[in-house]
Structures are given as C-alpha cells and as structure tokens.
Design a protein around this motif. Structure first.
Motif, short mmCIF file in Angstrom:
data_model
loop_
_atom_site.label_atom_id
_atom_site.label_comp_id
_atom_site.label_asym_id
_atom_site.label_seq_id
_atom_site.Cartn_x
_atom_site.Cartn_y
_atom_site.Cartn_z
N VAL A 163 0.83 -1.20 0.00
CA VAL A 163 0.00 0.00 0.00
C VAL A 163 0.88 1.26 0.00
O VAL A 163 0.60 2.25 -0.71
CB VAL A 163 -0.94 -0.03 1.22
CG1 VAL A 163 -1.63 1.33 1.38
CG2 VAL A 163 -1.96 -1.14 1.08
N GLY A 164 1.93 1.21 0.79
CA GLY A 164 2.82 2.39 0.86
C GLY A 164 3.54 2.70 -0.43
O GLY A 164 3.97 3.84 -0.66
N SER A 165 3.70 1.70 -1.28
CA SER A 165 4.44 1.92 -2.54
C SER A 165 3.55 2.45 -3.66
O SER A 165 4.04 2.86 -4.72
CB SER A 165 5.08 0.60 -3.00
OG SER A 165 4.06 -0.34 -3.34
N LEU A 166 2.22 2.49 -3.46
CA LEU A 166 1.32 2.90 -4.55
C LEU A 166 1.47 4.39 -4.86
O LEU A 166 1.66 4.79 -6.03
CB LEU A 166 -0.13 2.59 -4.16
CG LEU A 166 -0.52 1.10 -4.16
CD1 LEU A 166 -1.97 0.93 -3.72
CD2 LEU A 166 -0.29 0.48 -5.53
N GLU A 167 1.34 5.20 -3.85
CA GLU A 167 1.36 6.65 -4.11
C GLU A 167 2.69 7.12 -4.70
O GLU A 167 2.70 7.85 -5.72
CB GLU A 167 1.03 7.40 -2.82
CG GLU A 167 0.90 8.91 -3.05
CD GLU A 167 0.40 9.60 -1.79
OE1 GLU A 167 0.17 10.82 -1.82
OE2 GLU A 167 0.24 8.89 -0.74
N PRO A 168 3.83 6.72 -4.12
CA PRO A 168 5.09 7.13 -4.79
C PRO A 168 5.20 6.59 -6.21
O PRO A 168 5.77 7.25 -7.10
CB PRO A 168 6.16 6.51 -3.89
CG PRO A 168 5.50 6.34 -2.55
CD PRO A 168 4.08 6.04 -2.86
N GLY A 169 4.67 5.41 -6.46
CA GLY A 169 4.74 4.85 -7.81
C GLY A 169 3.88 5.59 -8.79
O GLY A 169 4.24 5.77 -9.98
N ILE A 170 2.71 6.00 -8.32
CA ILE A 170 1.80 6.71 -9.23
C ILE A 170 2.42 8.03 -9.70
O ILE A 170 2.36 8.40 -10.87
CB ILE A 170 0.44 6.94 -8.53
CG1 ILE A 170 -0.30 5.63 -8.37
CG2 ILE A 170 -0.41 7.97 -9.31
CD1 ILE A 170 -1.60 5.73 -7.59
N TYR A 171 2.98 8.74 -8.76
CA TYR A 171 3.49 10.09 -9.09
C TYR A 171 4.99 10.12 -9.38
O TYR A 171 5.62 11.16 -9.31
CB TYR A 171 3.17 11.05 -7.95
CG TYR A 171 1.68 11.22 -7.76
CD1 TYR A 171 0.96 12.00 -8.66
CD2 TYR A 171 1.01 10.60 -6.71
CE1 TYR A 171 -0.40 12.16 -8.49
CE2 TYR A 171 -0.34 10.75 -6.53
CZ TYR A 171 -1.06 11.52 -7.43
OH TYR A 171 -2.41 11.67 -7.28
N ALA A 172 5.56 8.95 -9.66
CA ALA A 172 6.98 8.92 -10.03
C ALA A 172 7.19 9.67 -11.34
O ALA A 172 6.36 9.60 -12.26
CB ALA A 172 7.43 7.47 -10.16
#
Length: 926
Positions: free
Chosen positions: A774-783
């Motif tokens: 779950v924690g990796s979703l937001e950074p991945g989306i806005y990479a």
C-alpha cells in the motif's frame, strides 16, 4: 481371580469301626486350607468339630462322639469348599463291660467314678468274683447281630453276673461254633467248680475237728462228774473251777494272740490307708499333674481334671481333701492368670484367641476375657498404625535412603503389591515427545508416602478381619464350649455383647478414623485441622505427588475398602473411607490437570516447525495427545466403583475442574502466541527439516535454514485454523466422554480466546505484508512528476502497478507454500488494503484530463480484473468508488483503446498472473 475350591471328599477312615470316643484318622481331598477353614465335621450324625485336629488338606484327626446311629457317613464342611461328601462309612459299636480279669487300657474305679458326659456321680456295684470264663473252654465269639439277640431274648442278658442272665444267649454269643465234646468238657468243669466250693466248706470243718473234740470231751467229763457227786457243793466247786479254767484260757489266748492281733490291726489300718490312697489318688496327684500338663500345654486335660475334682471334692468336709483341693484351686488360679496373659499377648492368631477364651470360660475366670481380648486387639491395631507412620516419617527425615525395590518390602500373604507393575504401565508414561529427563528416575521410584499407604492399608486389611470375626464369635457365643452352654455362660456372654455393641462400634470407627487421617496426613495434609496434623502428619512435603501416584493410592484404598466391605461391616462405619476416596479422586484430577497445564507450556520447546501438506506442524497433535493421555490416566479415577459418588457431585469441584481445563486450553494458546511472536534470534531452527511428503514446498526455508517472522505467523495461523475446526472439538468430545461438567463453557471460552489470537496474528501478518504494498502505490503513481491533468495517451499499465502485483504474487507464494487454505483469507485482505488505498488516491485527485482518466481507469481495471477471485464486498466497493471518481469515457475510441490495452497487459503478464487463475470455488473456501 482364583476359582472356588472343590467340596471336601472323604475317601478313608481308620479304624472304620469302634466305640464312642475312639480316635480316628480321616483321609480325603480338599479337607480345608487350615484350622480356621474347617467349619463342620460329623460322624454318624454327631458333631465332632470340638475334638477335630486339622493336619493337612488330606488328613484330619478326631474322636468319635456319642451318636444315635450305629453307622453313618463322615461329612466335612469347609469355608472354602462348602459341605462335602463321603465314599466310606463308620460303624459305631456298643461298649463291652470289662470283667475283673479282662485287660483294659484305662483304670476302672470299682466303687465310684465321675461321668463327665452326664455331669454327675455314678455308683457301680462291686464286680463279681466269678471267673471271666466259667465254662473253662476256649471262647469263640459268634457273628450274630446284637439286635437279633436282643429281640430273641427280650429283657435278658448274656452277662453271667446279671440277675437276668440267659444261658442260651451266653452260649450263642460265646460258643456258637463250639463242638459237642467241648461242651461236655465245659459241663465237667462246672461240676468241678461246684465240688470245690463244697470241699472248701468241708475242709474248714475238718481243720477244727481236734478243737471240737477237746471241747466235747471237757463238757462230757463235767457232765459225768456232776452226775456222780449229785451235790450242790460239788456243783459250786466245779462251776468255780470251770470259770477259772475259762479265765485262764482267755488270758492265755490274749497273751498268745495279742501280738498277732496287733499286727493284724496295723495291717488293716495300713490296708485301709492304701485303699484310701488308691481310691483317691486322682485328687492327691492332681496338683502335680496340673503342673506337668500346664508345662506341656495340655490345657484341655487340666480343665477336665479340674471339673472332675470340683464335682467330687468341691463340697467335701474331709480336711485332707479340703487341703488338697485348695492346692488344686491355687494351681488353677495361676493357670487362669497364665491363660489371660497369653490371651492379651500380641500378636496372636484368631485360633489361639478363641482357644484361650474357651479355656478361661471353662475355668470360670472372673470378668469377661473375650471383651478384654477385643479391647487389647483394638489398642494393638491402633499402635501398629501409628508405629508404621512414625517409622516412615523418621526414615524420610533421617537418611532419605532409597527403597529396597519398586515392589516394596511387604509380605505377600495379602495380595501382590502393584507398585512394581505401576512403573511399567502406560499410565506412568507421559508423551515421549516431551518427556523430561527427571521423570525417568521418578518413574521407577515409589515416594515414601505411597509406600506408607501401601503398608498401612495392608496392615489394617490383615488385622481387622480377625478383629471383626472375634467380635462376631463373641456375639453368637461360638467362643464357648458345650459345658459353658449348659452352665448358662453363653447366654450371659450374648447379653454382655448386646450391651457392648455401641462400644465395639466406636472401636471400629476409631480404627477407620485413624486409617483415614493417617492417609490424609501423608497425602492431603491441608484437609486436617492443626491439632490433627500434629498427630497424624509430620511428613516433609517437598513436592506434591503426581497424578499417577495418586491414582495408584486410590486403587490401593479402593482394594482395602472392598476387603473390609466383604467382612459385612456396616456401611456407615466404612463411609469415612468412601469420603477419603472421593477427596483423593478430586485431588488426583486437580493435580493431573495442573501437571498437564505445565506440560502444555513446555510444548513450545518441542516445536520443530516441520509443516505437512495441510500447513500444520506437530504441535496441535502433540497438544491433543497430551490431553488424551491425561484423561486416560484419570479413567479409573473418574469411574465410580460400587458405593462411590460422582467426583463432580460438588459444585466447587465442577468449577475448579472447568477453570483448570480452560487454563490448559489457554496455556496452549499462549504457547502458540509465544512461538509466533518471538524475535527471529530466539527461534532455534537447528533441528529444522523438510517434510518429504511435500517436496520443495518449503524449499526457500530449507535454503535459508531459518524462519522469518511472517512465516511463523502463517504457521501459527494454520495451526489456529486446525485447532478451531478439529482439535478443540475433539478435546470437547473427550471431556464429555469422561464425564466432565461445563464442557460447553470450556469450549466457548477456549474458542473465543483462540479466535482473538488468530485475529491478532492475522492482523500482524497483514500489517507486515500489506503495508509495504500500500505504501508503494502513491510514490509509484506520481513517479517522474506524473500529473493526471497533463499526461500522454496511455500506452499500457505503468510499472508501479506491476510492482504492486508482483508483491501481491510474492505474498500469495509465501502463503501458498505454508498453507494453501490460508491463501483466500490473506489475499482477500491484501486486495482490500490495496483497493482501499487506490480508491483514496483517486478520490484525492482534483481533476483528470482525458488521457489521465483513461490511464487511471486502465490501471484500476487491470488491478481489479487481475485479483477478481479475491474480491470481497469491501474491495469491490473500493474499486467502484475509485472508478466513480474518474470522468466517464464518452467516445467509443477511448473504450476500444482501453480494452486493447487491458488485453495487452494480461497477455504480457500471463505467466505472472497464473496464480490468480485458480478455481474460484476452491480458493474462496475458508
């Protein structure tokens, strides 16, 4: 259990005929196991038990009594075999009268004798001086039946000294086969005997002829002189002369025969004295005979002689007789004291006690010897019990020496000691998988308290039966002889026994109370008051006995109770033993459950982390087997013997057992939690191995030779799942099978605690696995400074989502490796967390461009379609909310592009997404 003995069988008797009081030897089979086993012996219908002397199981010696039947069987009755039979018979002959010249083995008092059977004096006329064989020829006894002769000559007798003498009867009886010539000779002999009598009288006359003629001549001369003189002078002179002559003759005769007559008087006096000594030698020799017979132990002879002397001389007025009879009474008084000392002497057999009581009764001893004996036995039994306790307490406190052997140092005459066998039974063997080293030595060594209880109960069981039988004999009067029965002493004794029933009941109760309190002092000291504990306790209680030893103690006390019940002791006297057994049973259950709880806590040390095909370790099985073994060891304790109450009849016992059972279940749950939450460094995996039945299922673990926290959590969850669905239910069934109360409460509380643990462990695992994804979703989306408002036309699913799927696949692989049954539960929860986060992120976007909306919808749909089989209502709602946050696609071109990109994604990641292609029906089972 030994089978019953065969009934007695008499196969021989020697001699097979004789008069009353003849000593006979009886031979046969199964004639009893001992003197106390012999209950009855009759010969020709007469009870001969009083004179019976048991020699062996095939030989008895006794004397034949005065029976009414002249011929009959020999019947032996024993306690072990019952009433017997006989293959031989005994013929009772009538006693013959003893002639003056006949040989006899006993002295026949010609004047008077005392008949012990009729208890009175009998006078016998002097025996005839006639010869025993008046005919002077050989006597040939015929074999004519006595009854036939009596019927032929009614009222007559063959005794030639009798007034009713019958010559014909005498000849038939003594000369039935004598020839006629011999009878002629007999007639000649009779004539000779008659002539001898006549010749004897004539010879007496002839011997005195000279004196007669001298007296005749003197008288003739005097007569002639008187006639010749014819005067009074001459007459007076001659008369004076005659008187002088007669006086001189008398004086001369006195002078001549004075010495002879003196000797004759002295001889007559001596003869009279000898006759008196001879006639009353029984009394004069009696004091010395009493001493000799006492030294030899022939008390029966002493008593018979005393009764005879008492009947003959008890009321005599003759001084010499009084003197000797007083000496006899002195000896008898000493004998009474001796017999009383022997009666009260301990230890003593029941046979000897009865014998001494009978002797004292026949000797008219003062007081009540039987009751004195009962009191002495009571005190002796109590002393033995306390001495037994003191000896074992002293040994425990002193040297703490090892016991002689597991079989104990006990006699084998009561029953074999089960201590040795106990050490070999399965009840003493705990599970081999968690058997500690200290139990090996413990299993083969009996604790002092157990040895003491074994010895104490054996002592009581061996002594109390004789004590009880002595009382029964005292009550029914069987302790006394026929003489005592005639004198009314038996009735007085029965009356005394009825008056002392309460006293004897108190004696039995005191013995029972001492037995129970001594056992309580050794095993249940907390059940005694402080004062009782000082008297009956004193043991060093380093540690409480285990349930296995308490089970053995219960069995020992139960056997003792059964033995005492067999004596027909009233149940109210034995109720205190039943109360002890109940308390021991309750304590045994409590202790066993406590020890089981301790063993359950040590199960964590035995976890090997080897997983089978169902994702389980051996821990649940070990837990279930441990409880089953514990319950099996309590089976004999829980079962109610006749007369015993249910161990769960008391509400407090039910509550205590219920709480302990819950504690056992909670202890195992705590054990699971401890194992699953230990830090990695605290887990010992040196013994880790791979289950060969599931090759390479645990390959990654085997390679790393260690378990991660997540893997331990999964194993614990798998075990919890199995416990909830199988183990706890099986244990509940075993509880119900063994009669436990409150099983529903035990199961309910345990299930709730297990579910709480399961939920905590599950949440911990989800936290470990879902949070990173779950924690990796937001950074991945806005990479790369991605912006939903300004983005290019979508060309496919971006990498962040692929990475998230790969992480989800890794979770799936890890869970599937441990337990495929946990996969749906874990995956559904991970998908819920991811979908919820994705929905939140979509809802946080202020606006989407056309391309941004298309890109978001592509990624949301790709994720949703990939994990479709793990979708739950919550995750579906999250995906729905995420899609609703996006602008709708208006053109068909956009929808077509979306479909093409989805197909491209599924095709390119087909291999990775294979784990999500399993059957929905199979994967969603929980």
């Amino acid at each position: 259990m030994s089978r019953a003995r065969q009934p007695p069988l008499v196969t021989g008797i020697s001699p097979n005929e004789g008069i009353a009081w003849t000593k006979v030897t009886i031979r046969g089979e199964n004639l009893g196991t001992g003197p106390t086993d012999l209950l009855g012996l009759t010969i020709c219908g007469h009870n001969c038990l009083l004179t019976a002397e048991w020699m062996s199981a095939s030989k008895i010696v006794c004397r034949v009594g005065q029976a009414k039947n002249d011929k009959g069987d020999i019947i032996v009755t024993t306690k072990s075999g019952g009433k017997g039979t006989s293959t031989v018979s005994f013929k009772l002959l009538k006693p013959e009268k003893i002639g003056i010249l006949d040989q006899s083995a006993v002295w026949v008092d010609e004047m008077n004798y005392y008949d012990m059977r009729t208890d009175r004096n009998k006078g016998i006329p002097p025996l005839s001086l006639r010869p025993a064989n008046p005919l002077g020829i050989e006597i040939d006894k015929g074999r004519f039946p006595q009854k036939d002769l009596e019927s032929l000559f009614p009222g007559m007798s063959a005794d030639f000294t009798s007034e009713n003498f019958s010559a014909a009867w005498y000849l038939i009886e003594n000369h039935s086969t004598t020839s006629f010539d011999q009878l002629k000779t007999a007639v000649v002999n009779l004539k000779k005997q008659a002539n001898k009598k006549n010749e004897g009288s004539l010879a007496y006359v002839k011997g005195g002829l000279s004196t007669f003629f001298e007296a005749q001549d003197a008288l003739s001369a005097i007569h002639q002189k008187l006639e010749a003189d014819g005067t009074e002078k001459v007459e007076g002179s001659m008369t004076q002369k005659l008187e002088n002559v007669l006086n001189r003759a008398s004086n001369t005769a006195d002078t001549l025969f004075q010495e002879v007559l003196g000797r004759k008087d002295k001889a007559d006096s001596t003869r009279n004295a000898l006759n008196v000594l001879q006639r009353f030698k029984f009394l004069f020799n009696l004091p010395l005979n009493i001493e000799r017979n006492i030294q030899k132990g022939d008390y029966d002879v002493v008593i018979n002689d005393y009764e005879k002397a008492k009947s003959l001389f008890g009321k005599t007025e003759v001084q010499v007789f009084k003197k000797y009879y007083a000496e006899v009474e002195t000896r008898i008084e000493a004998l009474r004291e001796l017999l009383l000392d022997k009666l009260l002497e301990t230890p003593s057999t029941l046979h000897d006690q009865k014998r001494y009581i009978r002797y004292l009764s026949d000797l008219h001893a003062p007081g009540d010897p039987a009751w004195q004996c009962i009191g002495a036995q009571h005190q002796w039994i109590l002393q033995l019990m306390h001495n037994c306790k003191e000896s074992y307490v002293k040994e425990q406190k002193g040297s703490n020496a090892l016991l002689h052997s597991p079989m104990l140092d006990l006699d084998s005459d009561v029953r074999p000691s089960p201590i040795g066998h106990l050490s070999q039974t399965a009840s003493l063997k705990r599970g081999s998988s968690f058997q500690s080293g200290r139990d090996d030595a413990w299993r083969y060594k009996a604790p002092q308290q157990v040895v003491f209880v074994e010895k104490l109960t054996k002592l009581v069981v061996s002594q109390l039966p004789n004590f009880w039988k002595l009382w029964v004999s005292y009550v029914n009067g069987s302790l006394f002889s026929e003489t005592a029965e005639k004198s009314g002493q038996m009735e007085r004794s029965k009356k005394n026994a009825r008056q002392r029933q309460n006293d004897f009941k108190k004696m039995i109760q005191e013995v029972m109370h001492s037995l129970v309190k001594l056992i309580r002092g050794a095993l249940l000291p907390f059940s005694l008051r402080e004062g009782e504990l000082r008297q009956y306790g004193g043991w060093e209680m380093k540690s409480e006995l285990s349930g296995q030893w308490l089970t053995h103690v219960i069995q020992t006390v139960r056997l003792s109770s059964e033995s005492l019940t067999a004596l027909e002791i009233p149940n109210d006297m034995l109720q205190i033993i039943q109360d002890l057994i109940l308390d021991l049973r309750v304590r045994c259950i409590i202790v066993t459950l406590q020890h089981t709880a301790e063993d359950i806590k040590r199960l964590a040390e035995k976890e090997d982390w080897v997983v089978d095909n169902e994702g389980l370790t051996s821990l649940p099985s070990q837990f279930e087997q441990c409880i089953i073994r514990s319950l099996q060891s309590l089976k004999t304790v829980l079962d109610c013997k006749p007369g015993e109450a249910s161990v769960f009849q008391q509400q407090k016992t039910q509550e205590d057992v219920c709480q302990l059972s819950i504690g056992i279940m909670q202890g195992f749950i705590d054990c699971l939690e401890q194992l699953s939450t230990k830090p990695d460094g605290d887990i010992d995996t040196s013994h880790l191995s791979v289950d060969v039945s599931s090759p390479d299922l645990f390959g990654s673990i085997h390679e790393e030779s260690s378990l991660s926290s997540e893997q331990r959590l999964l194993i614990a969850l798998s075990n919890c799942r199995y416990l909830e669905r199988h183990t706890f239910l099986n244990i509940a069934e075993h509880f119900e099978k063994h009669g436990f109360q409150g099983v529903d409460k035990i199961t309910q509380v345990s299930m709730e605690s297990l579910k709480e643990l399961d939920q905590r462990l599950f949440e911990m695992y989800i936290e470990f696995k879902a949070d990173p994804i779950v924690g990796s979703l937001e950074p991945g989306i806005y990479a790369g400074y991605f912006d939903w408002k300004d983005c290019l036309i979508p060309t496919g699913v971006r990498n962040y989502l692929k990475e998230a799927l790969v992480n989800i696949i890794a979770v799936h692989a890890e869970v599937f490796t441990i337990s495929k049954d946990l996969v749906p539960r874990v995956m559904s929860r991970v998908v819920e967390a991811v979908s919820e986060e994705l929905s939140r992120l979509m809802q946080c976007v202020s606006s989407f461009s056309k391309n941004g909306a298309l890109q978001a919808k592509l990624e949301i749909c790709a994720l949703r379609d990939t994990v479709a089989i793990y979708l739950t209502p919550e995750s579906k709602s999250s995906f729905k909310q995420a899609l609703e946050a996006l602008p709708q696609l208006s053109s068909g071109t956009d929808r077509k592009l979306l479909e093409e990109l989805l197909n491209k994604f599924k095709s390119s990641m087909h291999l990775q997404l294979t784990c999500f292609q399993a059957s929905s029906s199979a994967m969603m089972k929980t």
